[in-house]
Write a protein that holds these residues in place. Sequence first.
Motif, PDB file in Angstrom:
ATOM      1  N   ALA A 181       0.822   9.733  -0.069  1.00 65.26           N
ATOM      2  CA  ALA A 181       1.612  10.797  -0.685  1.00 65.26           C
ATOM      3  C   ALA A 181       2.414  10.220  -1.848  1.00 65.26           C
ATOM      4  O   ALA A 181       2.453  10.798  -2.949  1.00 65.26           O
ATOM      5  CB  ALA A 181       2.537  11.454   0.341  1.00 65.26           C
ATOM      6  N   ASP A 182       3.023   9.066  -1.638  1.00 63.94           N
ATOM      7  CA  ASP A 182       3.802   8.414  -2.688  1.00 63.94           C
ATOM      8  C   ASP A 182       2.893   7.942  -3.821  1.00 63.94           C
ATOM      9  O   ASP A 182       3.204   8.125  -4.992  1.00 63.94           O
ATOM     10  CB  ASP A 182       4.590   7.240  -2.101  1.00 63.94           C
ATOM     11  N   ALA A 183       1.759   7.340  -3.488  1.00 63.84           N
ATOM     12  CA  ALA A 183       0.856   6.790  -4.505  1.00 63.84           C
ATOM     13  C   ALA A 183       0.306   7.873  -5.425  1.00 63.84           C
ATOM     14  O   ALA A 183       0.116   7.636  -6.623  1.00 63.84           O
ATOM     15  CB  ALA A 183      -0.290   6.038  -3.839  1.00 63.84           C
ATOM     16  N   LEU A 184       0.061   9.060  -4.891  1.00 62.25           N
ATOM     17  CA  LEU A 184      -0.603  10.108  -5.661  1.00 62.25           C
ATOM     18  C   LEU A 184       0.304  11.253  -6.094  1.00 62.25           C
ATOM     19  O   LEU A 184      -0.148  12.187  -6.761  1.00 62.25           O
ATOM     20  CB  LEU A 184      -1.765  10.689  -4.836  1.00 62.25           C
ATOM     21  N   GLY A 185       1.571  11.217  -5.708  1.00 62.07           N
ATOM     22  CA  GLY A 185       2.458  12.329  -6.030  1.00 62.07           C
ATOM     23  C   GLY A 185       2.164  13.551  -5.176  1.00 62.07           C
ATOM     24  O   GLY A 185       2.394  14.681  -5.580  1.00 62.07           O
ATOM     25  N   TYR A 186       1.624  13.329  -3.988  1.00 64.61           N
ATOM     26  CA  TYR A 186       1.340  14.388  -3.026  1.00 64.61           C
ATOM     27  C   TYR A 186       2.572  14.569  -2.134  1.00 64.61           C
ATOM     28  O   TYR A 186       3.551  13.859  -2.253  1.00 64.61           O
ATOM     29  CB  TYR A 186       0.154  13.999  -2.142  1.00 64.61           C
ATOM     30  N   GLU A 187       2.477  15.500  -1.201  1.00 66.54           N
ATOM     31  CA  GLU A 187       3.526  15.671  -0.199  1.00 66.54           C
ATOM     32  C   GLU A 187       2.877  15.780   1.175  1.00 66.54           C
ATOM     33  O   GLU A 187       1.714  16.174   1.289  1.00 66.54           O
ATOM     34  CB  GLU A 187       4.380  16.899  -0.498  1.00 66.54           C
ATOM     35  N   ALA A 228       0.673  -1.145 -10.113  1.00 63.54           N
ATOM     36  CA  ALA A 228       0.308  -2.087  -9.053  1.00 63.54           C
ATOM     37  C   ALA A 228       1.569  -2.672  -8.415  1.00 63.54           C
ATOM     38  O   ALA A 228       1.680  -2.744  -7.189  1.00 63.54           O
ATOM     39  CB  ALA A 228      -0.583  -3.203  -9.607  1.00 63.54           C
ATOM     40  N   GLU A 229       2.525  -3.055  -9.242  1.00 65.79           N
ATOM     41  CA  GLU A 229       3.783  -3.614  -8.735  1.00 65.79           C
ATOM     42  C   GLU A 229       4.526  -2.586  -7.875  1.00 65.79           C
ATOM     43  O   GLU A 229       5.040  -2.901  -6.806  1.00 65.79           O
ATOM     44  CB  GLU A 229       4.652  -4.056  -9.907  1.00 65.79           C
ATOM     45  N   ARG A 230       4.562  -1.340  -8.320  1.00 62.96           N
ATOM     46  CA  ARG A 230       5.237  -0.281  -7.558  1.00 62.96           C
ATOM     47  C   ARG A 230       4.574  -0.090  -6.195  1.00 62.96           C
ATOM     48  O   ARG A 230       5.247  -0.011  -5.167  1.00 62.96           O
ATOM     49  CB  ARG A 230       5.200   1.032  -8.347  1.00 62.96           C
ATOM     50  N   LEU A 231       3.248  -0.056  -6.171  1.00 65.20           N
ATOM     51  CA  LEU A 231       2.534   0.177  -4.915  1.00 65.20           C
ATOM     52  C   LEU A 231       2.603  -1.024  -3.978  1.00 65.20           C
ATOM     53  O   LEU A 231       2.659  -0.852  -2.761  1.00 65.20           O
ATOM     54  CB  LEU A 231       1.089   0.584  -5.198  1.00 65.20           C
ATOM     55  N   VAL A 232       2.637  -2.233  -4.521  1.00 65.38           N
ATOM     56  CA  VAL A 232       2.839  -3.415  -3.673  1.00 65.38           C
ATOM     57  C   VAL A 232       4.184  -3.304  -2.970  1.00 65.38           C
ATOM     58  O   VAL A 232       4.315  -3.611  -1.786  1.00 65.38           O
ATOM     59  CB  VAL A 232       2.721  -4.719  -4.492  1.00 65.38           C
ATOM     60  N   GLY A 233       5.183  -2.801  -3.661  1.00 69.68           N
ATOM     61  CA  GLY A 233       6.502  -2.588  -3.073  1.00 69.68           C
ATOM     62  C   GLY A 233       6.498  -1.562  -1.953  1.00 69.68           C
ATOM     63  O   GLY A 233       7.427  -1.492  -1.164  1.00 69.68           O
ATOM     64  N   ARG A 234       5.451  -0.780  -1.874  1.00 71.25           N
ATOM     65  CA  ARG A 234       5.330   0.247  -0.838  1.00 71.25           C
ATOM     66  C   ARG A 234       4.272  -0.103   0.209  1.00 71.25           C
ATOM     67  O   ARG A 234       3.881   0.740   1.001  1.00 71.25           O
ATOM     68  CB  ARG A 234       5.037   1.596  -1.481  1.00 71.25           C
ATOM     69  N   GLY A 235       3.792  -1.350   0.167  1.00 66.51           N
ATOM     70  CA  GLY A 235       2.887  -1.803   1.221  1.00 66.51           C
ATOM     71  C   GLY A 235       1.464  -2.091   0.822  1.00 66.51           C
ATOM     72  O   GLY A 235       0.667  -2.553   1.645  1.00 66.51           O
ATOM     73  N   ALA A 236       1.090  -1.827  -0.430  1.00 69.23           N
ATOM     74  CA  ALA A 236      -0.276  -2.127  -0.881  1.00 69.23           C
ATOM     75  C   ALA A 236      -0.424  -3.628  -1.119  1.00 69.23           C
ATOM     76  O   ALA A 236       0.562  -4.359  -1.228  1.00 69.23           O
ATOM     77  CB  ALA A 236      -0.594  -1.365  -2.167  1.00 69.23           C
ATOM     78  N   THR A 237      -1.668  -4.062  -1.224  1.00 63.74           N
ATOM     79  CA  THR A 237      -1.990  -5.456  -1.549  1.00 63.74           C
ATOM     80  C   THR A 237      -2.825  -5.463  -2.822  1.00 63.74           C
ATOM     81  O   THR A 237      -3.757  -4.680  -2.961  1.00 63.74           O
ATOM     82  CB  THR A 237      -2.807  -6.107  -0.414  1.00 63.74           C
ATOM     83  N   ARG A 238      -2.479  -6.356  -3.715  1.00 66.91           N
ATOM     84  CA  ARG A 238      -3.245  -6.518  -4.952  1.00 66.91           C
ATOM     85  C   ARG A 238      -4.414  -7.451  -4.650  1.00 66.91           C
ATOM     86  O   ARG A 238      -4.221  -8.536  -4.090  1.00 66.91           O
ATOM     87  CB  ARG A 238      -2.328  -7.114  -6.007  1.00 66.91           C
ATOM     88  N   LEU A 239      -5.637  -7.049  -5.024  1.00 70.07           N
ATOM     89  CA  LEU A 239      -6.810  -7.868  -4.729  1.00 70.07           C
ATOM     90  C   LEU A 239      -7.396  -8.557  -5.959  1.00 70.07           C
ATOM     91  O   LEU A 239      -7.624  -9.765  -5.926  1.00 70.07           O
ATOM     92  CB  LEU A 239      -7.892  -7.020  -4.043  1.00 70.07           C
ATOM     93  N   GLU A 240      -7.674  -7.802  -7.021  1.00 68.57           N
ATOM     94  CA  GLU A 240      -8.312  -8.389  -8.208  1.00 68.57           C
ATOM     95  C   GLU A 240      -7.922  -7.621  -9.460  1.00 68.57           C
ATOM     96  O   GLU A 240      -7.741  -6.416  -9.413  1.00 68.57           O
ATOM     97  CB  GLU A 240      -9.845  -8.289  -8.115  1.00 68.57           C
ATOM     98  N   ARG A 241      -7.876  -8.342 -10.570  1.00 66.86           N
ATOM     99  CA  ARG A 241      -7.704  -7.698 -11.881  1.00 66.86           C
ATOM    100  C   ARG A 241      -8.996  -7.895 -12.662  1.00 66.86           C
ATOM    101  O   ARG A 241      -9.516  -9.012 -12.725  1.00 66.86           O
ATOM    102  CB  ARG A 241      -6.530  -8.316 -12.641  1.00 66.86           C
ATOM    103  N   HIS A 242      -9.486  -6.810 -13.242  1.00 67.40           N
ATOM    104  CA  HIS A 242     -10.687  -6.861 -14.071  1.00 67.40           C
ATOM    105  C   HIS A 242     -10.278  -6.521 -15.498  1.00 67.40           C
ATOM    106  O   HIS A 242      -9.783  -5.422 -15.769  1.00 67.40           O
ATOM    107  CB  HIS A 242     -11.743  -5.875 -13.560  1.00 67.40           C
ATOM    108  N   GLU A 243     -10.478  -7.479 -16.397  1.00 68.86           N
ATOM    109  CA  GLU A 243     -10.060  -7.321 -17.789  1.00 68.86           C
ATOM    110  C   GLU A 243     -10.939  -6.298 -18.509  1.00 68.86           C
ATOM    111  O   GLU A 243     -12.104  -6.109 -18.152  1.00 68.86           O
ATOM    112  CB  GLU A 243     -10.137  -8.670 -18.517  1.00 68.86           C
TER     113      GLU A 243
END
Length: 145
Positions: free
Chosen positions: A22-28, A107-122
């Motif tokens: 809900a937070d990640a997508l602006g849902y409720e 990505a930083e915001r979502l990590v703060g909410r429990g997500a994990t960063r896996l890879e960055r693709h340039e």
Amino acid sequence: MARDVQITFDCADPEALATFWADALGYELQGPPPGFASWEQALDAFGVPRERHNDAHAVVDPAGNRPRLFFQRVPEGKTVKNRVHLDVRAAPGLAGEERMAALEKEAERLVGRGATRLERHEPAPPMAGGHIVMADPEGNEFCLD
């Protein structure tokens, strides 16, 4: 004939995962049925045992345009990579450094909410604008695109 879709997540903690998305997508979080002030009140009235109150949760787009996400408790854990995943459009219309900076901020915001960063693709023009692969709190992969 066009049909509406619902996206379903099998998970261990439906309430926590629903809250994350809900937070990640602006849902409720989806509200309780008419006539009930809360889901707890509704589930008690329906005779659902307390230990089953977190068996399912759903989130909805407040504007009613995007698909409902449904989260259901399953006994088994996630064991392999998702074959289907969500692309969260966090930088629409942006390109290059500006795009990647917007993706990094989300990505930083979502990590703060429990997500994990896996890879960055340039970025690799002309076909790939660059993206960041993430995982939600239960390990389901998704992309910030």
